[in-house]
Design a protein around this motif. Structure first.
Motif, PDB file in Angstrom:
ATOM      1  N   LEU A  62       0.813  -1.210   0.000  1.00 31.56           N
ATOM      2  CA  LEU A  62       0.000   0.000   0.000  1.00 31.56           C
ATOM      3  C   LEU A  62       0.856   1.273   0.000  1.00 31.56           C
ATOM      4  N   ASP A  63       1.882   1.287   0.835  1.00 33.29           N
ATOM      5  CA  ASP A  63       2.679   2.514   0.983  1.00 33.29           C
ATOM      6  C   ASP A  63       3.474   2.852  -0.273  1.00 33.29           C
ATOM      7  N   ARG A  64       3.772   1.841  -1.106  1.00 33.58           N
ATOM      8  CA  ARG A  64       4.597   2.105  -2.280  1.00 33.58           C
ATOM      9  C   ARG A  64       3.814   2.732  -3.423  1.00 33.58           C
ATOM     10  N   ILE A  65       2.470   2.685  -3.370  1.00 40.26           N
ATOM     11  CA  ILE A  65       1.667   3.153  -4.498  1.00 40.26           C
ATOM     12  C   ILE A  65       1.963   4.610  -4.823  1.00 40.26           C
ATOM     13  N   ASP A  66       1.970   5.477  -3.808  1.00 43.94           N
ATOM     14  CA  ASP A  66       2.186   6.898  -4.038  1.00 43.94           C
ATOM     15  C   ASP A  66       3.613   7.207  -4.474  1.00 43.94           C
ATOM     16  N   LEU A  67       4.570   6.352  -4.087  1.00 41.71           N
ATOM     17  CA  LEU A  67       5.970   6.555  -4.471  1.00 41.71           C
ATOM     18  C   LEU A  67       6.248   6.100  -5.893  1.00 41.71           C
ATOM     19  N   GLU A  68       5.419   5.201  -6.379  1.00 40.82           N
ATOM     20  CA  GLU A  68       5.779   4.432  -7.568  1.00 40.82           C
ATOM     21  C   GLU A  68       5.825   5.291  -8.827  1.00 40.82           C
ATOM     22  N   ARG A  69       6.939   5.141  -9.549  1.00 41.51           N
ATOM     23  CA  ARG A  69       7.129   5.820 -10.832  1.00 41.51           C
ATOM     24  C   ARG A  69       7.934   4.902 -11.752  1.00 41.51           C
ATOM     25  N   HIS A  70       7.709   5.050 -13.030  1.00 39.19           N
ATOM     26  CA  HIS A  70       8.738   4.567 -13.945  1.00 39.19           C
ATOM     27  C   HIS A  70       8.993   5.643 -14.986  1.00 39.19           C
ATOM     28  N   GLY A  71      10.224   5.693 -15.447  1.00 43.90           N
ATOM     29  CA  GLY A  71      10.593   6.634 -16.489  1.00 43.90           C
ATOM     30  C   GLY A  71      11.119   5.886 -17.692  1.00 43.90           C
ATOM     31  N   ALA A  72      11.434   6.620 -18.752  1.00 39.26           N
ATOM     32  CA  ALA A  72      11.990   5.998 -19.947  1.00 39.26           C
ATOM     33  C   ALA A  72      12.999   6.923 -20.594  1.00 39.26           C
ATOM     34  N   ILE A  73      14.101   6.335 -21.034  1.00 43.31           N
ATOM     35  CA  ILE A  73      15.118   7.076 -21.770  1.00 43.31           C
ATOM     36  C   ILE A  73      15.561   6.261 -22.974  1.00 43.31           C
ATOM     37  N   ARG A  74      16.151   6.965 -23.958  1.00 41.93           N
ATOM     38  CA  ARG A  74      16.623   6.331 -25.184  1.00 41.93           C
ATOM     39  C   ARG A  74      18.069   6.749 -25.401  1.00 41.93           C
ATOM     40  N   LEU A  75      18.958   5.775 -25.469  1.00 39.82           N
ATOM     41  CA  LEU A  75      20.381   6.026 -25.603  1.00 39.82           C
ATOM     42  C   LEU A  75      20.837   5.782 -27.033  1.00 39.82           C
ATOM     43  N   GLY A  76      22.011   6.372 -27.380  1.00 40.98           N
ATOM     44  CA  GLY A  76      22.451   6.316 -28.767  1.00 40.98           C
ATOM     45  C   GLY A  76      23.626   5.424 -29.063  1.00 40.98           C
ATOM     46  N   LYS A  77      24.476   5.139 -28.055  1.00 41.55           N
ATOM     47  CA  LYS A  77      25.685   4.360 -28.343  1.00 41.55           C
ATOM     48  C   LYS A  77      26.008   3.439 -27.169  1.00 41.55           C
ATOM     49  N   PRO A  78      26.772   2.369 -27.421  1.00 37.96           N
ATOM     50  CA  PRO A  78      27.031   1.361 -26.395  1.00 37.96           C
ATOM     51  C   PRO A  78      27.641   1.918 -25.119  1.00 37.96           C
ATOM     52  N   GLU A  79      28.584   2.886 -25.230  1.00 36.53           N
ATOM     53  CA  GLU A  79      29.215   3.431 -24.037  1.00 36.53           C
ATOM     54  C   GLU A  79      28.194   4.092 -23.124  1.00 36.53           C
ATOM     55  N   GLU A  80      27.167   4.695 -23.719  1.00 35.27           N
ATOM     56  CA  GLU A  80      26.122   5.325 -22.906  1.00 35.27           C
ATOM     57  C   GLU A  80      25.366   4.278 -22.099  1.00 35.27           C
ATOM     58  N   LEU A  81      25.048   3.156 -22.726  1.00 34.07           N
ATOM     59  CA  LEU A  81      24.350   2.088 -22.013  1.00 34.07           C
ATOM     60  C   LEU A  81      25.225   1.506 -20.915  1.00 34.07           C
ATOM     61  N   PHE A  82      26.506   1.310 -21.203  1.00 34.70           N
ATOM     62  CA  PHE A  82      27.446   0.756 -20.224  1.00 34.70           C
ATOM     63  C   PHE A  82      27.508   1.633 -18.978  1.00 34.70           C
ATOM     64  N   ASN A  83      27.669   2.931 -19.170  1.00 34.07           N
ATOM     65  CA  ASN A  83      27.772   3.838 -18.020  1.00 34.07           C
ATOM     66  C   ASN A  83      26.425   4.077 -17.343  1.00 34.07           C
ATOM     67  N   MET A  84      25.337   3.945 -18.096  1.00 32.43           N
ATOM     68  CA  MET A  84      24.020   4.066 -17.472  1.00 32.43           C
ATOM     69  C   MET A  84      23.797   2.905 -16.500  1.00 32.43           C
ATOM     70  N   ARG A  85      24.261   1.722 -16.873  1.00 34.42           N
ATOM     71  CA  ARG A  85      24.171   0.586 -15.941  1.00 34.42           C
ATOM     72  C   ARG A  85      24.924   0.895 -14.654  1.00 34.42           C
ATOM     73  N   PHE A 126      11.148   2.296  -8.070  1.00 31.50           N
ATOM     74  CA  PHE A 126      11.456   3.130  -9.231  1.00 31.50           C
ATOM     75  C   PHE A 126      12.120   2.301 -10.328  1.00 31.50           C
ATOM     76  N   ARG A 127      11.651   2.491 -11.555  1.00 26.55           N
ATOM     77  CA  ARG A 127      12.171   1.756 -12.707  1.00 26.55           C
ATOM     78  C   ARG A 127      12.458   2.738 -13.830  1.00 26.55           C
ATOM     79  N   VAL A 128      13.443   2.423 -14.658  1.00 26.94           N
ATOM     80  CA  VAL A 128      13.678   3.217 -15.862  1.00 26.94           C
ATOM     81  C   VAL A 128      13.827   2.272 -17.046  1.00 26.94           C
ATOM     82  N   PHE A 129      12.871   2.356 -17.967  1.00 31.07           N
ATOM     83  CA  PHE A 129      12.900   1.561 -19.196  1.00 31.07           C
ATOM     84  C   PHE A 129      13.926   2.224 -20.112  1.00 31.07           C
ATOM     85  N   THR A 130      14.996   1.503 -20.420  1.00 27.58           N
ATOM     86  CA  THR A 130      16.155   2.098 -21.084  1.00 27.58           C
ATOM     87  C   THR A 130      16.397   1.422 -22.424  1.00 27.58           C
ATOM     88  N   SER A 131      16.339   2.213 -23.485  1.00 30.48           N
ATOM     89  CA  SER A 131      16.453   1.686 -24.845  1.00 30.48           C
ATOM     90  C   SER A 131      17.754   2.137 -25.497  1.00 30.48           C
TER      91      SER A 131
END
Length: 468
Positions: A62-85, A126-131
């Protein structure tokens, strides 16, 4: 420095998600309106459904409902994904699942960074869908080379963000001052920039190849393109959005409305057309517009087993084959009717979902079970314990995403009916090489959560032999 001096990753995640929400609310005022709408409808639903409220209390959800978010970002090159991890790891977020969106006409493949253990999910899910953009899917070789050259010149992380990531890895965490600086520096990666890094002509060429390609390649960084609150009644939100001056997309993505929600349902408001400035002879740049950021709402249901997902995927594919819905919403009612009719084949009560092993459940001992502790037959099964009233079975919430739904949101909010016919080229190995790590198997995580709850319940009941 002792581990006690470090700020817990769960707290850093909460600090960051709160700062991200504040930033996005300032940048996209409609997001604030959306948050108020979702909060109002959640309170109405909880007041009207005490069974739901009690279940959420029992499972500590119950308490997590108000906190809950997910975001989304789109990356362009492998190094960006590596450092985002590496950046998300500081916040206790790990890559879960591999999603190939090229099969739905979107030239990216993706993962979801999120917490993975129960305690962390309860504290802040919190989640971030990362492409990651798949440049190899740009058919024009010259344009592909140009896009690679543009991306090669940019650095999306501040020097201090990279320094703090390194310190967290080296020392095993960040102290309070470092954590606060980390949040501020990390936020810069996700901030909106109205100045493009290319000319209007280059932007238009990339835009013509695919709108999402232009969004990824032509700007200084991967601006967060949406933040998503969780609602307990997405149909009510969809109906109420116009009353708050928000124009929703034509259909809710995912399964139909059900008594027992499954997986994930999503809707959104149309992406904003925002003024940007392209590189040009004028010192201020050439004025133009770009469409990328929008608001999204989600309703999360129970996580499905492999058998449940197979049934879901089969039914959804049959609906999408029968009825096509354009970004403009034509045939929306036909689609919703077809969806409801075909999903009648999917059981809509938790007990059937549990007994037929179509979904995952978290088990806990009832008061009657505690009274019987130590006196229960050691060879009893979970099903028998539930039947005897010794165990509760509560849904395990689906924490992940659906590639078809994600593609539907992307396409709708890019304002296009285009359906690029990319050949199916799922390549998890390449994605994981860029990531620098393997992605976790979400089904294995849910199965582990379910089994852990069974083990704990059997221990409480005084049963040494665990029976699944």
């Amino acid at each position: 420095m002792s581990a006690d001096a470090f700020v817990h990753p769960d707290e850093i995640r909460s600090m960051f998600s709160g700062a991200m929400s504040d930033m996005y609310r300032a940048e996209v005022p409609q997001y604030g309106t959306l948050m108020e709408l979702v909060s109002d409808i959640n309170q109405e639903r909880l007041a009207a459904d005490p069974v739901l409220r009690n279940r959420l209390v029992r499972s500590d959800d119950l308490d997590r409902i108000d906190l809950e978010r997910h975001g989304a970002i789109r990356l362009g090159k492998p190094e960006e994904l590596f450092n985002m991890r590496r950046l998300f790891a500081v916040m206790g977020m790990h890559p879960v699942g591999y999603y190939d969106l090229s099969v739905a006409g979107v030239p990216v493949h993706s993962t979801a960074f999120r917490p993975i253990d129960d305690d962390a999910l309860r504290r802040n899910p919190f989640r971030v869908f990362t492409s990651l953009l798949r440049l190899e899917l740009i058919e024009d070789a010259q344009l592909r080379t140009e896009a690679e050259a543009i991306l090669a010149k940019r650095e999306i992380f501040t020097p201090d963000a990279l320094k703090l990531i390194y310190l967290a890895e080296k020392n095993g965490g960040l102290d309070r001052v470092q954590a606060e600086q980390f949040v501020a520096e990390a936020l810069e990666t996700f901030r909106w920039h109205s100045d493009a890094t290319v000319s209007l002509e280059t932007y238009q060429k990339l835009h013509d190849a695919h709108r999402l390609i232009a969004d990824v390649v032509c700007f200084k960084g991967p601006h967060i393109n949406h933040l998503t609150p969780r609602t307990l009644d997405i149909d009510a939100v969809q109906r109420a959005m116009p009353e708050r001056g928000i124009s929703p997309k034509a259909i809710v993505e995912g399964p139909p409305s059900r008594k027992c929600p499954i997986l994930l349902r999503q809707t959104s408001f149309k992406a904003l057309e925002e003024q940007v400035y392209f590189v040009g002879s004028n010192p201020k740049g050439t004025a133009g517009t770009h469409t990328a950021r929008f608001g999204e709402i989600e309703q999360r249901g129970i996580a499905l087993t492999a058998e449940g997902r197979k049934l879901y995927d089969t039914l959804l594919a049959s609906v999408r084959h029968a009825v096509q819905v354009s970004a403009g919403g034509s045939n929306a009612r036909d689609y919703e009717t077809e969806l409801a009719e075909r999903f009648a084949a999917f059981p809509d009560d938790y007990e059937t979902l549990r007994v037929e092993k179509l979904a995952f459940f978290r088990y806990s001992v009832t008061d009657a079970g505690r009274d019987a502790a130590g006196k229960v037959d050691r060879d009893v099964s979970v099903d028998e314990l539930v039947d005897q009233g010794y165990l509760h079975a509560d849904p395990i919430i689906y924490e992940d995403f659906l590639p078809v739904s994600a593609a539907g949101i992307f396409q709708s909010n890019l304002g296009s009916d285009e359906q690029k016919n990319y050949a199916e080229q799922s390549n998890q190995d390449v994605f994981e090489k860029c990531l620098g790590a393997s992605v976790a198997d979400e089904l294995a995580l849910y199965a582990a959560h379910q089994q852990a709850s069974i083990d704990q319940a059997f221990e409480t009941l005084g049963i040494r032999k665990n029976v699944a």
